[in-house]
Design a protein around this motif. Structure first.
Motif, PDB file in Angstrom:
ATOM      1  N   LEU A  89       0.831  -1.200   0.000  1.00 40.09           N
ATOM      2  CA  LEU A  89       0.000   0.000   0.000  1.00 40.09           C
ATOM      3  C   LEU A  89       0.868   1.254   0.000  1.00 40.09           C
ATOM      4  CD1 LEU A  89      -2.681   1.552   0.318  1.00 40.09           C
ATOM      5  CD2 LEU A  89      -2.517   1.128   2.796  1.00 40.09           C
ATOM      6  N   ILE A  90       1.895   1.271   0.836  1.00 32.91           N
ATOM      7  CA  ILE A  90       2.786   2.438   0.892  1.00 32.91           C
ATOM      8  C   ILE A  90       3.511   2.615  -0.443  1.00 32.91           C
ATOM      9  CG2 ILE A  90       4.891   3.353   1.961  1.00 32.91           C
ATOM     10  CD1 ILE A  90       3.958   2.013   4.587  1.00 32.91           C
ATOM     11  N   GLN A  91       4.019   1.525  -1.010  1.00 28.46           N
ATOM     12  CA  GLN A  91       4.741   1.621  -2.276  1.00 28.46           C
ATOM     13  C   GLN A  91       3.839   2.135  -3.389  1.00 28.46           C
ATOM     14  OE1 GLN A  91       6.588  -2.146  -3.109  1.00 28.46           O
ATOM     15  NE2 GLN A  91       7.942  -2.057  -1.331  1.00 28.46           N
ATOM     16  N   TRP A  92       2.584   1.663  -3.415  1.00 30.05           N
ATOM     17  CA  TRP A  92       1.667   2.126  -4.447  1.00 30.05           C
ATOM     18  C   TRP A  92       1.351   3.607  -4.272  1.00 30.05           C
ATOM     19  CZ3 TRP A  92       0.286   1.422  -9.086  1.00 30.05           C
ATOM     20  CH2 TRP A  92      -0.899   1.965  -9.592  1.00 30.05           C
ATOM     21  N   ARG A  93       1.118   4.024  -3.024  1.00 26.67           N
ATOM     22  CA  ARG A  93       0.861   5.442  -2.773  1.00 26.67           C
ATOM     23  C   ARG A  93       2.037   6.298  -3.222  1.00 26.67           C
ATOM     24  NH1 ARG A  93      -1.744   4.774   3.333  1.00 26.67           N
ATOM     25  NH2 ARG A  93      -3.953   4.773   2.681  1.00 26.67           N
ATOM     26  N   ARG A 144      -3.297  14.313   1.217  1.00 25.55           N
ATOM     27  CA  ARG A 144      -4.677  13.879   1.454  1.00 25.55           C
ATOM     28  C   ARG A 144      -5.110  12.839   0.417  1.00 25.55           C
ATOM     29  NH1 ARG A 144      -5.142  19.429   2.396  1.00 25.55           N
ATOM     30  NH2 ARG A 144      -6.017  19.796   0.301  1.00 25.55           N
ATOM     31  N   ALA A 145      -4.706  13.044  -0.825  1.00 25.40           N
ATOM     32  CA  ALA A 145      -5.123  12.131  -1.893  1.00 25.40           C
ATOM     33  C   ALA A 145      -4.536  10.744  -1.732  1.00 25.40           C
ATOM     34  CB  ALA A 145      -4.712  12.707  -3.250  1.00 25.40           C
ATOM     35  N   THR A 146      -3.425  10.625  -1.026  1.00 28.83           N
ATOM     36  CA  THR A 146      -2.785   9.322  -0.841  1.00 28.83           C
ATOM     37  C   THR A 146      -2.961   8.771   0.576  1.00 28.83           C
ATOM     38  OG1 THR A 146      -0.676  10.485  -0.472  1.00 28.83           O
ATOM     39  CG2 THR A 146      -1.076   9.576  -2.675  1.00 28.83           C
ATOM     40  N   GLY A 147      -3.908   9.336   1.322  1.00 29.05           N
ATOM     41  CA  GLY A 147      -4.295   8.721   2.583  1.00 29.05           C
ATOM     42  C   GLY A 147      -3.558   9.173   3.818  1.00 29.05           C
ATOM     43  N   TYR A 148      -2.884  10.321   3.769  1.00 25.00           N
ATOM     44  CA  TYR A 148      -2.141  10.806   4.941  1.00 25.00           C
ATOM     45  C   TYR A 148      -2.872  11.991   5.567  1.00 25.00           C
ATOM     46  CZ  TYR A 148       1.542   7.685   3.494  1.00 25.00           C
ATOM     47  OH  TYR A 148       2.248   6.561   3.153  1.00 25.00           O
ATOM     48  N   LEU A 149      -2.907  12.010   6.897  1.00 27.34           N
ATOM     49  CA  LEU A 149      -3.655  13.033   7.615  1.00 27.34           C
ATOM     50  C   LEU A 149      -2.924  14.357   7.656  1.00 27.34           C
ATOM     51  CD1 LEU A 149      -5.020  10.914  10.609  1.00 27.34           C
ATOM     52  CD2 LEU A 149      -6.199  11.563   8.491  1.00 27.34           C
ATOM     53  N   SER A 150      -1.621  14.334   7.395  1.00 29.07           N
ATOM     54  CA  SER A 150      -0.853  15.581   7.428  1.00 29.07           C
ATOM     55  C   SER A 150       0.238  15.551   6.373  1.00 29.07           C
ATOM     56  CB  SER A 150      -0.213  15.788   8.810  1.00 29.07           C
ATOM     57  OG  SER A 150       0.814  14.826   9.027  1.00 29.07           O
ATOM     58  N   GLU A 151       0.669  16.746   5.989  1.00 27.66           N
ATOM     59  CA  GLU A 151       1.762  16.854   5.020  1.00 27.66           C
ATOM     60  C   GLU A 151       3.048  16.271   5.588  1.00 27.66           C
ATOM     61  OE1 GLU A 151       4.182  20.470   2.841  1.00 27.66           O
ATOM     62  OE2 GLU A 151       2.003  20.699   3.123  1.00 27.66           O
ATOM     63  N   ALA A 157       3.398  13.758   7.767  1.00 28.81           N
ATOM     64  CA  ALA A 157       3.360  12.290   7.736  1.00 28.81           C
ATOM     65  C   ALA A 157       3.614  11.778   6.323  1.00 28.81           C
ATOM     66  CB  ALA A 157       2.007  11.794   8.242  1.00 28.81           C
ATOM     67  N   PHE A 158       3.018  12.454   5.330  1.00 33.30           N
ATOM     68  CA  PHE A 158       3.249  12.074   3.937  1.00 33.30           C
ATOM     69  C   PHE A 158       4.718  12.257   3.572  1.00 33.30           C
ATOM     70  CE2 PHE A 158       3.735  13.888  -0.374  1.00 33.30           C
ATOM     71  CZ  PHE A 158       3.503  12.735  -1.108  1.00 33.30           C
ATOM     72  N   SER A 159       5.300  13.378   3.956  1.00 35.35           N
ATOM     73  CA  SER A 159       6.696  13.664   3.609  1.00 35.35           C
ATOM     74  C   SER A 159       7.636  12.646   4.225  1.00 35.35           C
ATOM     75  CB  SER A 159       7.072  15.075   4.062  1.00 35.35           C
ATOM     76  OG  SER A 159       6.304  16.047   3.366  1.00 35.35           O
TER      77      SER A 159
END
Length: 309
Positions: A245-249, A269-276, A278-280
């Motif tokens: 899931l992480i690799q696909w995101r 947000r589009a890839t399922g993370y609540l904050s910038e 956490a995504f970074s």
């Protein structure tokens, strides 16, 4: 499969086709991504560096994935010459070797290139050579597609390049299906093609990548216990479900950043993370740079263009 291939943004170059007679051998240099070919008529040897020679017969198809140099030859003892100048001399999308009246081989090939950002989604899953024999369950269909492709290459009809491009991509899909059915090795997302339960979970993930998926939900979709699902998923796909899931995101994120279609906060947000943040953090772990660094690098012109060469 459609999601993954769409993300690869395939670009197809068809031909030239090869018609040959007598003794001949051509040596091809290594190349990136995928080449697909098939024998419309005749037989020839495919000799891949470091692998046993393979005799291809009429109706057989093959796929090369990021291969080492290889030789196509009429016989194993024929002395190969470089293919590049021969290919460069093609006329009307056709290379001829030997007397036209004695031609006993007709080979049709196409090269499919992908965006470098995500090419590994497919190329990392492929062996250097996949061969599908005409008597394989997928073989007849593939032979028909090769024949159709060869016909399109050989005529100057309206819309020919469009038809050729679509036929080559259909060939790619059928070759991938055949490969997934032939191998017992983990084959990434290809490994789900013949597995209903795992495939259902993958389709759910791809349909809603922003959903906060967990192992329990995915196992329920697959109608398995969590432990059975996790074991089966890793066995077929090669990585645990949540790692996939992480690799696909991150594959989706690389594509969006390279095209600058979303801001980093929108992409989070589009890839399922609540904050910038956490995504970074996830992006840096998988890709090795921050999203901003990756986007800025993608905006830079290629080195050759920058140098004017």
């Amino acid at each position: 499969m459609a999601d993954a291939i769409g993300l690869l943004r395939p670009r197809t170059v068809i031909g030239p086709s090869l018609r040959a007679a007598g003794e001949w051998a051509l040596r091809f240099d290594t190349f990136l991504h995928v080449r697909i070919g098939g024998l419309v008529r005749g037989t020839c040897w495919l000799i891949l560096d470091g692998h046993e020679p393979v005799l291809l017969r009429e109706g057989d198809t093959f796929m090369l994935g990021n291969p080492p140099p290889y030789v196509l030859a009429s016989t194993l003892d024929a002395s190969p010459r470089p293919a590049a100048p021969v290919w460069a001399g093609a006329q009307d999308a056709l290379v001829r070797i030997g007397s036209e009246s004695e031609e006993d081989l007709y080979l049709c090939v196409g090269h499919i290139a992908f965006d470098d950002q995500n090419a590994a989604l497919l190329t990392d899953l492929l062996p250097p050579l996949v061969t599908v024999r005409v008597d394989d369950p997928h073989g007849t269909r593939l032979a028909q597609l090769i024949d159709l492709l060869a016909t399109e290459v050989g005529i100057a009809a309206a819309g020919g390049p469009l038809v050729q491009n679509h036929l080559a991509q259909i060939l790619l899909v059928h070759m991938l299906r055949a490969h997934a059915g032939q191998t017992d090795r983990p084959t990434g997302w290809l490994g789900a093609l013949n597995e209903d339960g795992i495939g259902a979970a993958l389709r759910a993930v791809h349909a809603d990548v922003a959903h906060p998926w967990n192992l329990k939900e995915l196992a329920e979709i697959s109608h398995m216990s969590r432990s059975a699902f996790a074991h089966s998923f890793k066995n077929h796909v090669g990585v645990p479900p949540l790692e996939y899931l992480i690799q696909w995101r991150m594959s989706l994120a690389r594509d969006a950043l390279a095209r600058d279609t979303l801001s980093i906060s929108e992409l989070a947000r589009a890839t399922g993370y609540l904050s910038e943040s956490a995504f970074s953090t996830a992006f840096r772990r998988v890709v090795g740079s921050s999203p901003a660094q990756f986007r800025n690098q993608a905006r830079q012109p290629p080195r050759s263009a920058a140098n004017g060469s």
